[in-house]
Design a protein around this motif. Structure first.
Motif, PDB file in Angstrom:
ATOM      1  N   GLN A 112       0.828  -1.206   0.000  1.00  0.00           N
ATOM      2  CA  GLN A 112       0.000   0.000   0.000  1.00  0.00           C
ATOM      3  C   GLN A 112       0.857   1.249   0.000  1.00  0.00           C
ATOM      4  O   GLN A 112       0.526   2.256  -0.617  1.00  0.00           O
ATOM      5  N   PHE A 118       2.760   6.757  -5.462  1.00  0.00           N
ATOM      6  CA  PHE A 118       2.413   7.208  -6.794  1.00  0.00           C
ATOM      7  C   PHE A 118       1.146   8.035  -6.826  1.00  0.00           C
ATOM      8  O   PHE A 118       0.735   8.485  -7.884  1.00  0.00           O
ATOM      9  N   GLY A 119       0.530   8.231  -5.674  1.00  0.00           N
ATOM     10  CA  GLY A 119      -0.520   9.219  -5.580  1.00  0.00           C
ATOM     11  C   GLY A 119       0.082  10.614  -5.618  1.00  0.00           C
ATOM     12  O   GLY A 119      -0.598  11.589  -5.869  1.00  0.00           O
ATOM     13  N   ARG A 121       2.355  13.407  -7.328  1.00  0.00           N
ATOM     14  CA  ARG A 121       2.644  13.698  -8.721  1.00  0.00           C
ATOM     15  C   ARG A 121       4.061  14.192  -8.966  1.00  0.00           C
ATOM     16  O   ARG A 121       4.772  13.672  -9.793  1.00  0.00           O
ATOM     17  N   ARG A 126       7.015  13.328  -4.199  1.00  0.00           N
ATOM     18  CA  ARG A 126       7.400  11.921  -4.077  1.00  0.00           C
ATOM     19  C   ARG A 126       8.609  11.748  -3.186  1.00  0.00           C
ATOM     20  O   ARG A 126       8.648  10.851  -2.333  1.00  0.00           O
ATOM     21  N   GLY A 198       2.427  16.634   0.642  1.00  0.00           N
ATOM     22  CA  GLY A 198       0.987  16.738   0.425  1.00  0.00           C
ATOM     23  C   GLY A 198       0.184  16.103   1.538  1.00  0.00           C
ATOM     24  O   GLY A 198      -0.951  15.702   1.345  1.00  0.00           O
ATOM     25  N   GLU A 199       0.795  16.009   2.727  1.00  0.00           N
ATOM     26  CA  GLU A 199       0.082  15.354   3.828  1.00  0.00           C
ATOM     27  C   GLU A 199      -0.744  16.338   4.633  1.00  0.00           C
ATOM     28  O   GLU A 199      -1.690  15.947   5.292  1.00  0.00           O
ATOM     29  N   THR A 200      -0.344  17.597   4.616  1.00  0.00           N
ATOM     30  CA  THR A 200      -1.090  18.592   5.382  1.00  0.00           C
ATOM     31  C   THR A 200      -1.461  19.744   4.457  1.00  0.00           C
ATOM     32  O   THR A 200      -0.604  20.352   3.838  1.00  0.00           O
ATOM     33  N   GLU A 201      -2.712  19.982   4.366  1.00  0.00           N
ATOM     34  CA  GLU A 201      -3.316  21.102   3.614  1.00  0.00           C
ATOM     35  C   GLU A 201      -2.830  21.271   2.179  1.00  0.00           C
ATOM     36  O   GLU A 201      -2.021  20.794   1.614  1.00  0.00           O
TER      37      GLU A 201
ATOM     38  N   ARG B  53      -6.886  11.840  -0.793  1.00  0.00           N
ATOM     39  CA  ARG B  53      -5.736  12.424  -0.118  1.00  0.00           C
ATOM     40  C   ARG B  53      -6.115  13.749   0.531  1.00  0.00           C
ATOM     41  O   ARG B  53      -7.105  14.377   0.142  1.00  0.00           O
ATOM     42  N   VAL B  54      -5.308  14.153   1.525  1.00  0.00           N
ATOM     43  CA  VAL B  54      -5.639  15.368   2.260  1.00  0.00           C
ATOM     44  C   VAL B  54      -5.632  16.596   1.369  1.00  0.00           C
ATOM     45  O   VAL B  54      -6.321  17.571   1.640  1.00  0.00           O
ATOM     46  N   ASP B  55      -4.834  16.590   0.291  1.00  0.00           N
ATOM     47  CA  ASP B  55      -4.780  17.757  -0.582  1.00  0.00           C
ATOM     48  C   ASP B  55      -5.973  17.793  -1.542  1.00  0.00           C
ATOM     49  O   ASP B  55      -6.022  18.635  -2.434  1.00  0.00           O
ATOM     50  N   ASN B  57      -6.849  15.684  -3.804  1.00  0.00           N
ATOM     51  CA  ASN B  57      -6.717  14.782  -4.957  1.00  0.00           C
ATOM     52  C   ASN B  57      -7.133  13.372  -4.587  1.00  0.00           C
ATOM     53  O   ASN B  57      -7.019  12.959  -3.436  1.00  0.00           O
ATOM     54  N   GLN B  59      -6.817   9.192  -5.702  1.00  0.00           N
ATOM     55  CA  GLN B  59      -6.036   8.222  -6.452  1.00  0.00           C
ATOM     56  C   GLN B  59      -6.892   6.973  -6.605  1.00  0.00           C
ATOM     57  O   GLN B  59      -7.358   6.425  -5.607  1.00  0.00           O
ATOM     58  N   LEU B  78      -8.755   0.899   3.288  1.00  0.00           N
ATOM     59  CA  LEU B  78      -7.820   1.981   3.008  1.00  0.00           C
ATOM     60  C   LEU B  78      -8.316   2.873   1.884  1.00  0.00           C
ATOM     61  O   LEU B  78      -7.751   3.925   1.614  1.00  0.00           O
ATOM     62  N   ASP B 155      -7.091   9.656 -12.955  1.00  0.00           N
ATOM     63  CA  ASP B 155      -6.722   9.493 -11.547  1.00  0.00           C
ATOM     64  C   ASP B 155      -6.108   8.125 -11.270  1.00  0.00           C
ATOM     65  O   ASP B 155      -5.442   7.922 -10.261  1.00  0.00           O
ATOM     66  N   GLY B 158      -2.385   8.535 -12.939  1.00  0.00           N
ATOM     67  CA  GLY B 158      -1.558   9.641 -12.472  1.00  0.00           C
ATOM     68  C   GLY B 158      -1.350  10.688 -13.542  1.00  0.00           C
ATOM     69  O   GLY B 158      -0.280  11.277 -13.660  1.00  0.00           O
TER      70      GLY B 158
END
Lengths: 201, 201
Positions: A112, A118-119, A121, A126, A198-201, B53-55, B57, B59, B78, B155, B158
């Motif tokens: 996972q 790869f989510g 971009r 990454r 890209g984990e926060t806001e 995702r939090v942003d 987007n 996937q 998940l 999506d 990617g």
DNA sequence: CGAACAATTGAATCCTTTCAAAGGGAGTGG
DNA sequence: CCACTCCCTTTGAAAGGATTCAATTGTTCG
């Protein structure tokens, strides 16, 4: 095509499932296409799995740190496993000692995580996500070990070594992480790194 | 965060594991974060799993066709699962009717296929590989169904919908595939398509 | 110390994205 | 049944980012 199982040093069938098996750096553990007779658990060191494509390119489908599990596959291995560093591995017979739910969950988590990468971009996203994923390994305390080469990272993230290098230089210059030689990082600004990923806001 | 299990129409606890459950188009099967009480097998129709995702987007971590298995996850889901078309699904209790090795292999194959897609770098490679992967589903005979939207494909690969559209137009213009409306393709030049996907030479 | 390999950096090109707008299908209401 | 609207898709043009090509610097190991 099948290559036959890679040689396993210090092979002692009787206690093979109890004692860890030692591997040298860059040693092959099993080949893509081999019968999946064993599954492994990392005791020490780091392992990578590579899927080789017909066009010659390779895709690194995972890095495995102490506590991680790999090689749990249906019939035959879909990727080649190699050590990144010297390593000690617990080797388990797939049939006589099948993985427990706990192991399956760990293997699933690895897959996972690979998909999650790869989510993201852009190269910055990454690489930031990759660094964070290693920083969160239980073994890591303060420092982030990067024992693999830049080429390994590039083939894992779907980038070129040039882009990895440039991006790494950039986030170091921006004071988000500090390089401690080629193969070790210290995270300076965790929030900023998480934002890049890209984990926060 | 948890949303609670999505409503399951025609809920008949006694024979729930025997009879397929019907879903309408674009109906949610379960939410990301729900307890993974059931796993599913597609009898009819197509399903997608989305990781948000939090942003903002999303996937798409997989498309599931008849015979495919999804929702086999450790503790909680998940990703969110939704129907792409109206569908009939076999629903199995995770505990009382756990997936058999056969099912695990099918689920694993789906995950590996998702990972494999990202071994492809360019838009042409990814789209060609995606089309081929659907063309190889056992149900497909001659025609390649694309019931999902361009946004879904984007999506999943990617890419943006623009790039998907342009790339699709290009491989149609080059006579590699023929478009039969928006949601159906016919493969004209299998070799060329495989070459685009980086599968040969 | 030297050689071979790995990593970094620069410049130009190519591809994808972004921004913007037009075309086309499906569904609704008149 | 047709017209209208909404949304999805396609297409154009410009901008941004990653790759490629090329060269330099740095590291590792014999």
């Amino acid at each position: 095509m099948s290559y036959g199982l890679a040689e396993l040093p210090d092979q002692k069938p009787a206690e093979a499932d109890q004692a860890p098996v030692a591997f040298r750096k860059n040693e092959i553990i099993f080949h893509q296409g081999d019968m999946a007779l064993y599954w492994f658990e990392v005791a020490e060191g780091v392992v990578r799995t590579c899927h080789f494509r017909v066009d010659g390119n390779r895709q690194l489908t995972g890095f495995f740190f102490p506590g991680d599990v790999f090689g749990i596959e249906g019939n035959q291995y879909l990727a080649t496993a190699q050590t990144v560093t010297s390593a000690k591995l617990m080797r388990h017979h797939s049939l006589s000692h099948p993985p427990q739910p706990d192991h399956l969950e760990r293997a699933l988590a690895s897959a996972q995580q690979c998909i999650a990468l790869f989510g993201h971009r852009t190269a910055h996203e990454r690489l930031a996500a990759f660094i964070l994923s290693i920083a969160r390994k239980p073994t890591t305390n303060g420092c982030v070990p990067l024992p693999m080469s830049r080429a390994d990272i590039a083939d894992h993230l779907g980038l070129t070594i040039h882009t990895v290098s440039r991006t790494m230089t950039d986030i170091v210059n921006r004071g988000i992480v500090a390089a401690d030689g080629l193969h070790r990082l210290r995270i300076i600004d965790q929030d900023q790194l998480a934002r890049l990923a890209g984990e926060t806001e």
